[in-house]
Design a protein around this motif. Structure first.
Motif, PDB file in Angstrom:
ATOM      1  N   GLU A  60       1.083   0.106   3.084  1.00  0.00           N
ATOM      2  CA  GLU A  60       1.552  -0.857   2.105  1.00  0.00           C
ATOM      3  C   GLU A  60       2.662  -0.215   1.287  1.00  0.00           C
ATOM      4  OE1 GLU A  60      -0.193  -2.895  -1.890  1.00  0.00           O
ATOM      5  OE2 GLU A  60      -1.559  -2.611  -0.216  1.00  0.00           O
ATOM      6  N   ILE A  61       3.712  -0.957   1.042  1.00  0.00           N
ATOM      7  CA  ILE A  61       4.820  -0.438   0.246  1.00  0.00           C
ATOM      8  C   ILE A  61       4.398  -0.487  -1.218  1.00  0.00           C
ATOM      9  CG2 ILE A  61       7.219  -0.755  -0.424  1.00  0.00           C
ATOM     10  CD1 ILE A  61       7.689  -2.012   2.301  1.00  0.00           C
ATOM     11  N   THR A  62       4.323   0.681  -1.826  1.00  0.00           N
ATOM     12  CA  THR A  62       3.875   0.756  -3.207  1.00  0.00           C
ATOM     13  C   THR A  62       5.067   0.804  -4.149  1.00  0.00           C
ATOM     14  OG1 THR A  62       3.824   3.171  -3.185  1.00  0.00           O
ATOM     15  CG2 THR A  62       1.807   2.026  -2.506  1.00  0.00           C
ATOM     16  N   THR A  63       4.768   0.571  -5.413  1.00  0.00           N
ATOM     17  CA  THR A  63       5.803   0.647  -6.439  1.00  0.00           C
ATOM     18  C   THR A  63       6.379   2.047  -6.520  1.00  0.00           C
ATOM     19  OG1 THR A  63       4.620  -1.040  -7.674  1.00  0.00           O
ATOM     20  CG2 THR A  63       6.287   0.209  -8.871  1.00  0.00           C
ATOM     21  N   GLU A  64       5.515   3.052  -6.379  1.00  0.00           N
ATOM     22  CA  GLU A  64       5.974   4.443  -6.432  1.00  0.00           C
ATOM     23  C   GLU A  64       6.957   4.739  -5.302  1.00  0.00           C
ATOM     24  OE1 GLU A  64       2.640   3.667  -6.422  1.00  0.00           O
ATOM     25  OE2 GLU A  64       2.221   4.003  -8.541  1.00  0.00           O
ATOM     26  N   ASN A  65       6.649   4.228  -4.107  1.00  0.00           N
ATOM     27  CA  ASN A  65       7.564   4.434  -2.979  1.00  0.00           C
ATOM     28  C   ASN A  65       8.910   3.773  -3.238  1.00  0.00           C
ATOM     29  OD1 ASN A  65       5.688   5.886  -1.558  1.00  0.00           O
ATOM     30  ND2 ASN A  65       5.247   4.287  -0.075  1.00  0.00           N
TER      31      ASN A  65
END
Length: 100
Positions: free
Chosen positions: A36-41
């Motif tokens: 899942e694409i996270t905010t941190e990424n």
């Protein structure tokens, strides 16, 4: 002229150090494992990886221009352009934000 050369060398060394110090798994793509694409990424991609990709593209253009006479003699101008310019540009501008 020497200042530009020194700045380019320093930038190249910094980029080389950062790319070597990153874990290899960051850039490894496993089609079976979708994260899942996270905010941190996304933040890391926007603030760190994309600017480094722009620098890599600019350096690739410089190296391509320097190597152009040798590539032309060897008959591999197209391959050199793909590796030095197109690959970093695609990594920087074509992939979705936060996807490594």
């Amino acid at each position: 002229m020497q200042k530009i050369l020194k700045k380019s060398l320093v930038l190249f060394l910094v980029l080389a150090f950062i790319s070597v110090s990153l874990p290899a798994g960051v850039f490894a793509a496993d089609p079976l494992m979708e994260e899942e694409i996270t905010t941190e990424n996304m933040v890391a991609d926007a603030l760190i990886v994309r600017p480094l990709g722009i620098c890599a593209t600019v350096l690739g253009v410089g190296f391509f221009v320097i190597s152009l006479p040798f590539s032309a003699l060897g008959g591999n101008v197209k391959e050199a352009g793909k590796k030095l310019i197109v690959a970093p540009a695609k990594f920087t501008f074509k992939r979705p934000l936060g996807e490594f």
